[in-house]
Design an enzyme around this catalytic site. Structure first.
Site, PDB file in Angstrom:
ATOM      1  N   CYS A  19       0.615  -0.969   0.130  1.00 12.03           N
ATOM      2  CA  CYS A  19      -0.129  -0.020  -0.068  1.00 12.03           C
ATOM      3  C   CYS A  19       0.949   1.297  -0.016  1.00 12.03           C
ATOM      4  CB  CYS A  19      -0.971  -0.164   1.146  1.00 12.03           C
ATOM      5  SG  CYS A  19      -2.319  -1.105   1.172  1.00 12.03           S
ATOM      6  N   ASN A  22     -10.510   0.323  -0.291  1.00 11.22           N
ATOM      7  CA  ASN A  22      -8.993   0.388  -0.387  1.00 11.22           C
ATOM      8  C   ASN A  22      -8.463  -0.076  -1.669  1.00 11.22           C
ATOM      9  OD1 ASN A  22      -6.221   0.109  -0.063  1.00 11.22           O
ATOM     10  ND2 ASN A  22      -6.348  -0.972   1.940  1.00 11.22           N
ATOM     11  N   HIS A  52      -3.607   7.205   3.342  1.00 13.12           N
ATOM     12  CA  HIS A  52      -3.847   6.019   2.604  1.00 13.12           C
ATOM     13  C   HIS A  52      -5.172   5.424   3.150  1.00 13.12           C
ATOM     14  CE1 HIS A  52      -3.870   2.173   0.954  1.00 13.12           C
ATOM     15  NE2 HIS A  52      -3.875   1.401   1.845  1.00 13.12           N
TER      16      HIS A  52
HETATM   17  O1  UT7 Z   1      -3.894  -1.551   3.057  1.00 16.56           O
HETATM   18  C1  UT7 Z   1      -3.229  -2.216   3.858  1.00 16.56           C
HETATM   19  C2  UT7 Z   1      -3.036  -2.216   4.970  1.00 16.56           C
HETATM   20  N1  UT7 Z   1      -4.360  -2.941   5.553  1.00 16.56           N
HETATM   21  C3  UT7 Z   1      -5.022  -2.442   6.652  1.00 16.56           C
HETATM   22  O2  UT7 Z   1      -4.621  -1.222   7.164  1.00 16.56           O
HETATM   23  C4  UT7 Z   1      -6.246  -2.978   7.078  1.00 16.56           C
HETATM   24  C5  UT7 Z   1      -5.946  -2.999   8.585  1.00 16.56           C
HETATM   25  N2  UT7 Z   1      -7.218  -4.028   9.416  1.00 16.56           N
HETATM   26  C6  UT7 Z   1      -8.267  -3.557   9.188  1.00 16.56           C
HETATM   27  O3  UT7 Z   1      -8.899  -2.551   8.682  1.00 16.56           O
HETATM   28  C7  UT7 Z   1      -9.315  -4.382  10.444  1.00 16.56           C
HETATM   29  O4  UT7 Z   1      -8.672  -5.229  11.143  1.00 16.56           O
HETATM   30  C8  UT7 Z   1     -10.423  -5.249   9.382  1.00 16.56           C
HETATM   31  C9  UT7 Z   1     -11.355  -4.351   8.713  1.00 16.56           C
HETATM   32  C10 UT7 Z   1      -9.701  -6.033   8.451  1.00 16.56           C
HETATM   33  C11 UT7 Z   1     -11.214  -6.173  10.382  1.00 16.56           C
HETATM   34  O5  UT7 Z   1     -11.733  -5.166  11.337  1.00 16.56           O
HETATM   35  P1  UT7 Z   1     -11.278  -5.660  13.046  1.00 16.56           P
HETATM   36  O6  UT7 Z   1     -12.398  -4.779  13.424  1.00 16.56           O
HETATM   37  O7  UT7 Z   1     -10.120  -5.673  13.192  1.00 16.56           O
HETATM   38  O8  UT7 Z   1     -12.134  -7.054  12.779  1.00 16.56           O
HETATM   39  P2  UT7 Z   1     -11.563  -8.587  13.230  1.00 16.56           P
HETATM   40  O9  UT7 Z   1     -10.644  -9.003  12.226  1.00 16.56           O
HETATM   41  O10 UT7 Z   1     -10.871  -8.261  14.765  1.00 16.56           O
HETATM   42  O11 UT7 Z   1     -12.723  -9.222  13.524  1.00 16.56           O
HETATM   43  C12 UT7 Z   1     -13.747  -9.238  14.717  1.00 16.56           C
HETATM   44  C13 UT7 Z   1     -15.009 -10.212  14.199  1.00 16.56           C
HETATM   45  C14 UT7 Z   1     -14.455 -11.444  14.287  1.00 16.56           C
HETATM   46  O12 UT7 Z   1     -15.261 -12.398  14.609  1.00 16.56           O
HETATM   47  P3  UT7 Z   1     -15.472 -12.926  16.066  1.00 16.56           P
HETATM   48  O13 UT7 Z   1     -13.936 -13.785  16.100  1.00 16.56           O
HETATM   49  O14 UT7 Z   1     -15.019 -11.724  16.858  1.00 16.56           O
HETATM   50  O15 UT7 Z   1     -16.408 -13.822  16.341  1.00 16.56           O
HETATM   51  C15 UT7 Z   1     -14.585 -11.673  12.635  1.00 16.56           C
HETATM   52  O16 UT7 Z   1     -14.666 -13.131  12.213  1.00 16.56           O
HETATM   53  O17 UT7 Z   1     -15.541  -9.770  12.986  1.00 16.56           O
HETATM   54  C16 UT7 Z   1     -15.663 -10.969  12.229  1.00 16.56           C
HETATM   55  N3  UT7 Z   1     -15.553 -10.421  10.852  1.00 16.56           N
HETATM   56  C17 UT7 Z   1     -16.589 -10.094  10.052  1.00 16.56           C
HETATM   57  N4  UT7 Z   1     -18.115 -10.117  10.413  1.00 16.56           N
HETATM   58  C18 UT7 Z   1     -18.843  -9.699   9.420  1.00 16.56           C
HETATM   59  C19 UT7 Z   1     -14.512 -10.502   9.863  1.00 16.56           C
HETATM   60  N5  UT7 Z   1     -14.973  -9.988   8.749  1.00 16.56           N
HETATM   61  C20 UT7 Z   1     -16.060 -10.031   8.668  1.00 16.56           C
HETATM   62  C21 UT7 Z   1     -17.193  -9.298   7.908  1.00 16.56           C
HETATM   63  N6  UT7 Z   1     -18.463  -9.409   8.197  1.00 16.56           N
HETATM   64  N7  UT7 Z   1     -16.784  -9.049   6.673  1.00 16.56           N
END
Ligand code: UT7
Length: 326
Positions: A113, A283, A253
């Site tokens: 990125c 993104n 970004h």
């Molecule tokens: O550009 C390159 C660099 N990338 C970034 O900067 C991305 C950085 N990361 C993020 O933006 C976030 O971590 C994400 C948007 C990818 C994910 O958000 P989060 O708040 O960190 O969620 P998480 O991965 O901690 O997941 C929380 C929960 C999980 O369920 P449990 O384990 O708590 O039951 C996931 O399975 O949300 C669940 N989950 C979803 N639920 C509904 C993950 N993706 C989804 C989804 N819809 N699409």
């Protein structure tokens, strides 16, 4: 002092929109979850049969048209991309040929990125050194070509697009003023593509195991992004005694609305001074920063101080101080 100034911005956005409602039909997710956790409502998707070179070419043509320059005026083309047209040759060479930039040399920059910001820095240095007169720096990514639309953790985030900037020399106090970039290769485990490179070339097994897609441990990347993107922007501002009042716009970004808001808060910048279009495009990896400049171009004035900042796979991160030139 000779510097490189951005003198035009172009963009290409595919027509097809992939909305949160569309994604609700593909994976177990919801409009509420996506909006609350990422700030994204829809992304653009390039059709099959077209790749990053097509989008980069259209964005480059747009920038040249806006400046009224012929393609022969370009000496250097750099394409920032993680989804090149082919593993080789460079997408930049294909784009230079397609736009008719017959005098230009060029290459691709891949720093996940951070690709666009690194490419912009390299091109600006080449111009400042007097090696190059005019350069096109293009961020183009067809993220849909490497996204697993069965993986809800990644498929809701990314979109396809290209943005291009034209760089020209100036003796005025505008253009690329300074930058500060960093990297930490130990971050590779949290964000990478497992197969398709030299260590694990494509095979029936890699395809069956769905190893040709973005792999991301989102929470880990989030933790680092929140801290590092703001820290590097803050360090660059401190180095030049720039305060929030001196900044017209922060250009982050577009990975996640929450990361952007946290960075703005740390820099004490009100959200009116933060460029944000993640809601409409998601993104787009290498295209996020030029697309922000493209969308906010009408609000910019000559002499405005902008701080561009990024964080991405690698890990790679950085910040660049730009004074708007027109
Ligand atoms: O550009 C390159 C660099 N990338 C970034 O900067 C991305 C950085 N990361 C993020 O933006 C976030 O971590 C994400 C948007 C990818 C994910 O958000 P989060 O708040 O960190 O969620 P998480 O991965 O901690 O997941 C929380 C929960 C999980 O369920 P449990 O384990 O708590 O039951 C996931 O399975 O949300 C669940 N989950 C979803 N639920 C509904 C993950 N993706 C989804 C989804 N819809 N699409």
């Amino acid at each position: 002092m000779r510097r490189a100034a951005i003198t035009a911005v172009g963009a290409y956005l595919p027509e097809k929109r992939l909305t949160n409602a569309d994604l609700e039909r593909l994976v177990e997710t919801s409009d509420e979850w996506i909006l609350e956790r990422t700030g994204i409502k829809e992304r653009r998707i390039l059709p099959r049969g077209k790749g990053s070179a097509f989008m980069a070419t259209e964005a480059a043509k747009d920038a040249l048209r806006k400046r009224g320059l012929p393609p022969e005026a370009i000496d250097l083309v750099i394409v920032a991309t993680v989804t090149p047209e082919h593993p080789f040759p460079a997408t930049a060479n294909i784009v230079a040929d397609a736009i008719g930039a017959r005098r230009a040399w060029g290459f691709d920059v891949e720093a996940a990125c951070s690709s666009f910001l690194y490419a912009l820095s390299v091109a600006a240095d080449s111009i400042a050194a007097g090696r190059v007169e005019r350069a096109l720096v293009i961020g183009s990514d067809k993220m849909s070509s490497i996204i697993d639309y069965r993986d809800r953790a990644t498929c809701v985030i990314f979109g396809d697009a290209a943005g291009a900037v034209l760089l020209e020399p100036t003796e005025e106090e505008v253009g690329v003023m300074d930058y500060l970039h960093q990297a930490d290769g130990s971050g590779c485990t949290f964000l990478h593509m497992k197969a398709g490179g030299s260590v694990l070339p494509p095979s029936v097994r890699t395809v069956r195991n769905r190893l040709h897609y973005v792999y991301q441990e989102g929470r880990q990347v989030f933790k680092h992004a929140v801290v590092q993107m703001a820290a590097v922007a803050e360090a660059l501002m401190k180095k030049h005694n720039l305060t929030a009042d001196d900044i017209a716009f922060f250009v982050p970004h577009q990975a996640n609305k929450r990361i952007i808001e946290a960075a703005a808060e740390r820099l004490r910048l009100p959200m009116e001074k933060v460029m944000m279009n993640i809601e409409r495009y998601g993104n787009t990896t290498s295209a996020t920063l030029p697309l922000c400049l493209y969308d906010y171009e009408g609000q910019l004035k000559k002499g405005d101080n902008l701080i561009l900042a990024t964080f991405g796979g690698g890990f790679t991160w950085g910040a660049l101080w730009l004074r708007w030139a027109y």
